[in-house]
Design an enzyme around this catalytic site. Structure first.
Site, PDB file in Angstrom:
ATOM      1  N   ASP A  12      36.519  33.820  39.902  1.00 52.40           N
ATOM      2  CA  ASP A  12      37.085  34.970  39.177  1.00 52.40           C
ATOM      3  C   ASP A  12      36.647  35.029  37.713  1.00 52.40           C
ATOM      4  OD1 ASP A  12      38.505  35.608  41.437  1.00 52.40           O
ATOM      5  OD2 ASP A  12      40.442  34.912  40.674  1.00 52.40           O
ATOM      6  N   HIS A  13      36.645  33.861  37.064  1.00 51.74           N
ATOM      7  CA  HIS A  13      36.457  33.899  35.616  1.00 51.74           C
ATOM      8  C   HIS A  13      35.000  34.013  35.186  1.00 51.74           C
ATOM      9  CE1 HIS A  13      40.626  33.969  35.134  1.00 51.74           C
ATOM     10  NE2 HIS A  13      40.785  32.878  35.844  1.00 51.74           N
ATOM     11  N   ARG A  21      31.901  42.251  28.427  1.00 55.07           N
ATOM     12  CA  ARG A  21      30.839  43.071  27.858  1.00 55.07           C
ATOM     13  C   ARG A  21      30.387  44.201  28.767  1.00 55.07           C
ATOM     14  NH1 ARG A  21      27.732  41.110  23.391  1.00 55.07           N
ATOM     15  NH2 ARG A  21      29.378  40.451  21.985  1.00 55.07           N
ATOM     16  N   HIS A  46      39.820  36.596  43.735  1.00 54.14           N
ATOM     17  CA  HIS A  46      41.074  37.355  43.731  1.00 54.14           C
ATOM     18  C   HIS A  46      40.791  38.779  43.254  1.00 54.14           C
ATOM     19  CE1 HIS A  46      45.525  37.506  42.108  1.00 54.14           C
ATOM     20  NE2 HIS A  46      45.248  38.467  42.959  1.00 54.14           N
ATOM     21  N   ARG A  48      42.246  41.713  42.019  1.00 55.83           N
ATOM     22  CA  ARG A  48      43.541  42.136  41.475  1.00 55.83           C
ATOM     23  C   ARG A  48      43.666  43.644  41.470  1.00 55.83           C
ATOM     24  NH1 ARG A  48      47.222  39.407  38.354  1.00 55.83           N
ATOM     25  NH2 ARG A  48      46.957  37.172  38.393  1.00 55.83           N
ATOM     26  N   HIS A  53      39.079  41.030  36.863  1.00 52.91           N
ATOM     27  CA  HIS A  53      37.878  40.174  36.976  1.00 52.91           C
ATOM     28  C   HIS A  53      37.014  40.627  38.151  1.00 52.91           C
ATOM     29  CE1 HIS A  53      40.980  37.911  39.138  1.00 52.91           C
ATOM     30  NE2 HIS A  53      41.500  37.424  38.037  1.00 52.91           N
ATOM     31  N   GLU A 154      49.053  27.605  51.135  1.00 48.42           N
ATOM     32  CA  GLU A 154      48.492  27.001  49.930  1.00 48.42           C
ATOM     33  C   GLU A 154      49.637  26.744  48.956  1.00 48.42           C
ATOM     34  OE1 GLU A 154      44.831  28.477  48.345  1.00 48.42           O
ATOM     35  OE2 GLU A 154      45.330  27.822  46.310  1.00 48.42           O
ATOM     36  N   HIS A 193      45.739  25.614  41.636  1.00 48.93           N
ATOM     37  CA  HIS A 193      46.182  26.219  40.380  1.00 48.93           C
ATOM     38  C   HIS A 193      46.343  25.136  39.317  1.00 48.93           C
ATOM     39  CE1 HIS A 193      47.865  28.947  37.454  1.00 48.93           C
ATOM     40  NE2 HIS A 193      47.458  29.919  38.235  1.00 48.93           N
ATOM     41  N   GLY A 194      45.559  25.304  38.259  1.00 48.48           N
ATOM     42  CA  GLY A 194      45.662  24.395  37.113  1.00 48.48           C
ATOM     43  C   GLY A 194      45.059  23.020  37.342  1.00 48.48           C
ATOM     44  N   GLY A 215      39.469  26.986  40.042  1.00 47.52           N
ATOM     45  CA  GLY A 215      38.657  27.980  39.374  1.00 47.52           C
ATOM     46  C   GLY A 215      38.518  27.805  37.883  1.00 47.52           C
ATOM     47  N   HIS A 216      39.588  28.126  37.149  1.00 47.05           N
ATOM     48  CA  HIS A 216      39.497  28.271  35.700  1.00 47.05           C
ATOM     49  C   HIS A 216      38.872  27.061  35.016  1.00 47.05           C
ATOM     50  CE1 HIS A 216      41.073  28.301  31.538  1.00 47.05           C
ATOM     51  NE2 HIS A 216      40.802  29.586  31.624  1.00 47.05           N
TER      52      HIS A 216
HETATM   53  N1  PXP Z   1      44.728  29.254  44.380  1.00 41.45           N
HETATM   54  C1  PXP Z   1      45.255  30.486  44.193  1.00 41.45           C
HETATM   55  C2  PXP Z   1      46.002  31.107  45.329  1.00 41.45           C
HETATM   56  C3  PXP Z   1      45.083  31.178  42.973  1.00 41.45           C
HETATM   57  O1  PXP Z   1      45.626  32.388  42.816  1.00 41.45           O
HETATM   58  C4  PXP Z   1      44.320  30.566  41.962  1.00 41.45           C
HETATM   59  C5  PXP Z   1      44.064  31.290  40.682  1.00 41.45           C
HETATM   60  O2  PXP Z   1      45.179  31.686  40.089  1.00 41.45           O
HETATM   61  C6  PXP Z   1      43.798  29.286  42.193  1.00 41.45           C
HETATM   62  C7  PXP Z   1      44.027  28.648  43.401  1.00 41.45           C
HETATM   63  C8  PXP Z   1      42.959  28.590  41.173  1.00 41.45           C
HETATM   64  O3  PXP Z   1      43.666  28.322  40.026  1.00 41.45           O
HETATM   65  P1  PXP Z   1      42.885  27.843  38.728  1.00 41.45           P
HETATM   66  O4  PXP Z   1      42.010  28.985  38.299  1.00 41.45           O
HETATM   67  O5  PXP Z   1      43.958  27.510  37.769  1.00 41.45           O
HETATM   68  O6  PXP Z   1      42.052  26.650  39.139  1.00 41.45           O
END
Ligand code: PXP
Length: 242
Positions: A12-13, A21, A46, A48, A53, A154, A193-194, A215-216
């Protein structure tokens, strides 16, 4: 379940930076291909509601341009259901979505939204899409997922990633207990996540967890080391935990 833990790379990021840009650079498809070369087992994106993104065109290009399975994260809306049914990705992960949030801040309330989720889960499943629900690691939510009949859950690791000390131990135990409950009932457990290089190992060590979606951190780290190196290091930390 033990054995090789799968890594889904959320791209996504890459799109967030591109969208800052406009134009086409950096290209999320190119990032997905780099992640694949570095040992990712799947790509997650994702779409949205506000398309902040990933865009519809990205989903189209990812479906055609990657060999890895695509996991489409989506809100439980008619619009997203129609898009998922049109593209038929390998998997769809239903996530809660609030327009004003910066990221997916908590798990889906599968128990509270049970009736609204039934037709969405059923239609995705009937189309051959592997449905997962992004939920908090609680018995209440696992029980709702069981009743909805999804093959995958998940677990949201956001709270685990935020807290430290004794609270982190407690959070890890909640995730481990919920993953064990899911596996005992024949549901595959994923988590995400995180997650970062510093916190991934204890989550990866939970034997019932089959896949992590990250991801992030990986995209941020890629600024310093390149995406392939960032994914490869995460892959090797995950493998070291098994
Ligand atoms: N899993 C799900 C369902 C998510 O929505 C996300 C992103 O919010 C992630 C995993 C990955 O999270 P992160 O970008 O913090 O690694």
């Amino acid at each position: 379940m033990t054995g090789r833990l799968r890594l889904g790379v959320n791209i996504d990021h890459v799109a967030t930076i591109r969208n800052a840009r406009g134009g086409e650079h950096p290209d999320p498809l190119r990032a997905a291909q780099a992640a694949e070369r570095a040992g990712a087992d799947g790509i997650t994106a994702h779409l949205r509601e506000d398309r902040r993104h990933i865009t519809d065109a990205d989903i189209d290009r990812l479906m055609r341009g990657i060999a890895l399975p695509l996991n489409l994260e989506m809100a439980a809306t008619d619009e997203m259901l129609a898009i998922a049914l049109a593209h038929r990705p390998h998997a769809a992960c239903i996530v809660p979505e609030k327009r004003e949030e910066r990221t997916t801040e908590g798990g889906l309330d599968a128990a509270g939204q049970f009736a609204a989720l039934v037709p969405i889960v059923d239609q995705l499943g009937a189309a051959g899409i592997r449905v997962s629900l992004f939920i908090e690691p609680t018995e209440l939510q696992v029980d709702a997922a069981l009743r909805l009949g999804v093959p995958v859950i998940e677990f949201h690791t956001g709270r685990f990633a935020l807290v430290g000390g004794e609270d982190r131990v407690v959070e890890l135990r909640r995730i481990a207990d919920a993953a064990a409950l899911a596996a005992k009932n024949g549901i595959e457990a994923h988590a995400g996540h995180g997650l970062t290089f510093d916190n991934v190992v204890p989550v990866a060590a939970i034997p019932q967890i089959a896949e992590l979606n990250i991801g992030h951190f990986l995209i941020g780290e890629a600024i310093f080391t390149g995406l392939e190196a960032s994914v490869a290091r995460m892959r090797s930390l995950m493998d070291s935990a098994r």
